[in-house]
Each structure stands twice: as C-alpha cells, then as structure tokens.
Scaffold this active site. Structure first.
Site, PDB file in Angstrom:
ATOM      1  N   ARG A   1      32.225  20.592  12.899  1.00 54.96           N
ATOM      2  CA  ARG A   1      32.711  19.219  13.027  1.00 54.96           C
ATOM      3  C   ARG A   1      31.613  18.376  13.672  1.00 54.96           C
ATOM      4  O   ARG A   1      30.943  18.824  14.615  1.00 54.96           O
ATOM      5  CB  ARG A   1      33.987  19.158  13.897  1.00 54.96           C
ATOM      6  CG  ARG A   1      35.234  19.697  13.226  1.00 54.96           C
ATOM      7  CD  ARG A   1      35.696  18.806  12.061  1.00 54.96           C
ATOM      8  NE  ARG A   1      36.902  19.287  11.418  1.00 54.96           N
ATOM      9  CZ  ARG A   1      36.946  20.051  10.315  1.00 54.96           C
ATOM     10  NH1 ARG A   1      35.823  20.435   9.734  1.00 54.96           N
ATOM     11  NH2 ARG A   1      38.096  20.407   9.779  1.00 54.96           N
TER      12      ARG A   1
ATOM     13  N   GLU B   1      32.658  10.283   9.792  1.00 52.52           N
ATOM     14  CA  GLU B   1      32.517  10.538   8.364  1.00 52.52           C
ATOM     15  C   GLU B   1      33.326   9.469   7.648  1.00 52.52           C
ATOM     16  O   GLU B   1      34.423   9.165   8.098  1.00 52.52           O
ATOM     17  CB  GLU B   1      33.054  11.930   7.991  1.00 52.52           C
ATOM     18  CG  GLU B   1      32.172  13.038   8.531  1.00 52.52           C
ATOM     19  CD  GLU B   1      32.642  14.437   8.169  1.00 52.52           C
ATOM     20  OE1 GLU B   1      33.582  14.560   7.362  1.00 52.52           O
ATOM     21  OE2 GLU B   1      32.061  15.397   8.694  1.00 52.52           O
TER      22      GLU B   1
ATOM     23  N   HIS C   1      29.967  16.776   3.880  1.00 53.97           N
ATOM     24  CA  HIS C   1      31.083  17.688   4.188  1.00 53.97           C
ATOM     25  C   HIS C   1      31.539  18.456   2.932  1.00 53.97           C
ATOM     26  O   HIS C   1      32.678  18.301   2.470  1.00 53.97           O
ATOM     27  CB  HIS C   1      32.257  16.910   4.798  1.00 53.97           C
ATOM     28  CG  HIS C   1      33.163  17.777   5.631  1.00 53.97           C
ATOM     29  ND1 HIS C   1      33.768  17.338   6.776  1.00 53.97           N
ATOM     30  CD2 HIS C   1      33.569  19.055   5.485  1.00 53.97           C
ATOM     31  CE1 HIS C   1      34.512  18.302   7.297  1.00 53.97           C
ATOM     32  NE2 HIS C   1      34.402  19.374   6.518  1.00 53.97           N
TER      33      HIS C   1
HETATM   34  C1  DGY Z   1      38.103  22.544   6.661  1.00 59.71           C
HETATM   35  O1  DGY Z   1      38.851  23.080   5.841  1.00 59.71           O
HETATM   36  O2  DGY Z   1      38.466  22.306   7.817  1.00 59.71           O
HETATM   37  C2  DGY Z   1      36.743  22.221   6.217  1.00 59.71           C
HETATM   38  O3  DGY Z   1      36.022  21.519   7.146  1.00 59.71           O
HETATM   39  C3  DGY Z   1      36.803  21.443   4.944  1.00 59.71           C
HETATM   40  O4  DGY Z   1      37.374  20.204   5.187  1.00 59.71           O
END
Ligand code: DGY
Length: 325
Positions: free
Chosen positions: A237, A266, A285
């Site tokens: 993250r 983001e 991402h």
């Molecule tokens: C998640 O599944 O948390 C990944 O970061 C994809 O969004």
C-alpha cells in the site's frame, strides 16, 4: 436476493452468482462512485461487492446494516472500518491466497526493471537517444547471490522470497512481528530487526498491510539506513512509504532505485516527479491484474456472497468475530 457491484468484475464470479439465482446491478460507468452514491445503491440491495470502494466507514455501516454481506474484490481491507461492520452485524469477505503469485511476480518485475534500468533505457530509445553505448554506461545490477529483505513475510512476501531463492540463490532477511518458521525452514529466511534489514539488504520489498503501525514506516530515516546501491520495492500500500522522503532519497542518491505498484494517493497524478526519474518505476496498482488471478478473485467474491445471502459463515471472512454476537 440481489447484489450491488460497484465495478465490472470477471465473468467467472458473475456466472456463479447467476447459477445461485442471485441477481445483480453492476455499475459499468468509468466514474468512481462516491460514498453517498454507494450508500444509495446499497440501500436497494441485500449485499454489496466492492472493488476498491472508498468511504466504507462507520457511517456507511450504520446506514447499511441491512447488508447481509459485503464481499471485497481484494485481499486488502485497509479501506474498510471492520470494527464498525462487526458492530452493525455485517460480515465482510475478501480474496486471500489467490493473488499471491501474481503480486509476487509484480514485485519481481519491478525489481528487475529497476535493477536493469529497463524503463529508463526504453524511454531513451523513444527519444532517439540509442547512440554509441560505452561498455561502462547505464549498467544495472545482477540479482545472483544478493540479499532480499522482505518487510511482512506473509503469503505474498514468501512467494517472492521463494522465487528469489530458487532463481538467484538470494539470501532472505525478513522483518515481521511474529516468526515465519516455514520460511525459515524452506529457504533459510532469517528474522532480523528493521534496522538490520535496511542496512543489509540489496533489495527491500514491502508486503505488509497498511496499519497505524506501518503507515509511513519508510520515511527519510529508513531510506538513510539502506545501502546507497539499495532498491526499494512496494507492492503493498502506498501509505507505507513517505513519497516526499522517497523522492528526496532518489534525487540525492541515498538509495539506488525504487519500484512502486502502489502510491499515495491513487491514482498518481501525471506530473509526479517519480514518473520522470531515471531510477524510479511506477505501475498503476496491477499486482493482481492477470486474467487468471482476477477470475479467481471473482470466484472468492461470489462464494462469499452466496454464503452470506444464505446466512452461512463466509468462506473467506475478514471479521469472523461478527459470528460471535
Ligand atoms: C488487493 O487485493 O488488496 C490488491 O492490492 C489488489 O487491489
């Protein structure tokens, strides 16, 4: 029984819902619903499939306590007030395990792209700058025998470590709250302090969840502790690293390079300095974005919805404590 879906999810999951006799409304516009719109749609449905919906806070769950289940189309749930969901009796489900390999491969792709300056060199060709290359020019680094430091050696971090061990016999250091004995046995992973991991690793890869504890843990001090030849990779993250500190560390040569699949916020804005840097690579991402993985994620989502609507325990629960009350 009907479900509201805030984005277009793969056929695999939709088919399972249809076979179970569940109808759905799917938001297909290329606009992001705000919290109020999400609440409006959820109020007319029995369940909610959320692909990255923001604003799932205490007020959301207070207004939507009728929901029999909220199925996240992600493994991460840092954007959800889980305690509020539990308080209002709403089971939350996620998609664990199915995206381990794809996300680990995304980290690997970033590692190699940064280590070999691949994106920068691609841009050079685009600019007509593929001239006479000196044998000493634009050199990258080998991975063979180097040290990988994994912050958060869970399922995704372990998948990356396994690949790095098998491919390049890399030494694996990790920083976790608990021990990962399986990883220690399988590929000789060694648990160390955060400081030792930073100073001893050639590549530092972040796989920890975003929590109050991990927020901003990669700050100026952390980058200062890394090797000047060190590469920083984040596929977890964006909130785990301090973007200004990272930019400054790259500009001043405090670290050698960085690869990010996650940013804060983001989407990242077009003018961000990281996008122009020789030693930085940013992806939008894409950790889980393969046909196979997204299909599997939609399967988990559908299974969570089907169970939740039947009043059964979710197969992939985030808040199993909701069943205690
Ligand atoms: C998640 O599944 O948390 C990944 O970061 C994809 O969004």
């Amino acid at each position: 029984m009907n479900v509201f879906i805030n984005k277009i999810i793969p056929e695999k999951g939709l088919k399972l819902l249809e076979e179970a006799g569940i109808t759905y409304t799917m938001w297909k516009e290329k606009t992001i619903l705000d919290r109020e719109q999400a609440i409006y749609f959820c109020k007319g449905h029995d369940a909610f499939i959320s692909a990255g919906q923001s604003g799932l806070d205490a007020d959301f769950f207070a207004q939507c306590k009728h929901l029999k289940v909220v199925a996240l189309h992600s493994v991460g749930f840092d954007g959800v007030d889980v305690a509020a969901a539990t308080k209002n009796g709403v089971p939350i489900g996620n998609t664990p395990n199915v995206l381990n390999r794809a996300t680990a491969e995304t980290a690997l792709l970033l590692m190699l792209t940064v280590a070999r300056k691949a994106l920068f060199l691609h841009k050079k060709i685009q600019k007509g700058q593929w001239g006479v290359a000196q044998p000493t020019e634009d050199l990258g680094f080998d991975m063979e025998g180097k040290t990988l430091g994994v912050v958060g050696l869970g399922r995704i971090g372990a998948e990356l470590a396994r690949i790095c061990k098998q491919s390049w016999n890399m030494d694996i250091l990790y920083f976790n709250r608990g021990r990962n004995k399986e990883a220690e046995q399988e590929f000789g992973a060694k648990k160390v302090s955060f400081e030792e991991l930073l100073s001893s690793s050639d590549v530092v890869s972040v796989h920890t969840a975003l929590t109050a504890e991990t927020k901003g843990m990669f700050n100026a001090d952390a980058f200062e502790r890394m090797k000047p030849t060190g590469i920083f990779i984040n596929t977890s993250r964006g909130g785990v690293h301090d973007e200004q500190a990272l930019i400054s560390a790259l500009e001043k040569g405090v670290i050698w390079g960085a690869g990010l699949d996650v940013t804060n916020p983001e989407p990242m804005k077009a003018g961000n300095p990281l996008l122009e840097m020789e030693n930085a690579v940013v992806f939008p991402h894409i950790g889980s974005s393969t046909v196979e993985t997204r299909g599997e994620m939609s399967r988990c989502v559908a299974e969570n919805i089907i169970a939740g609507l039947k009043g059964e325990r979710l197969p992939y629960p985030v808040n199993p404590e909701v069943y205690d009350s």
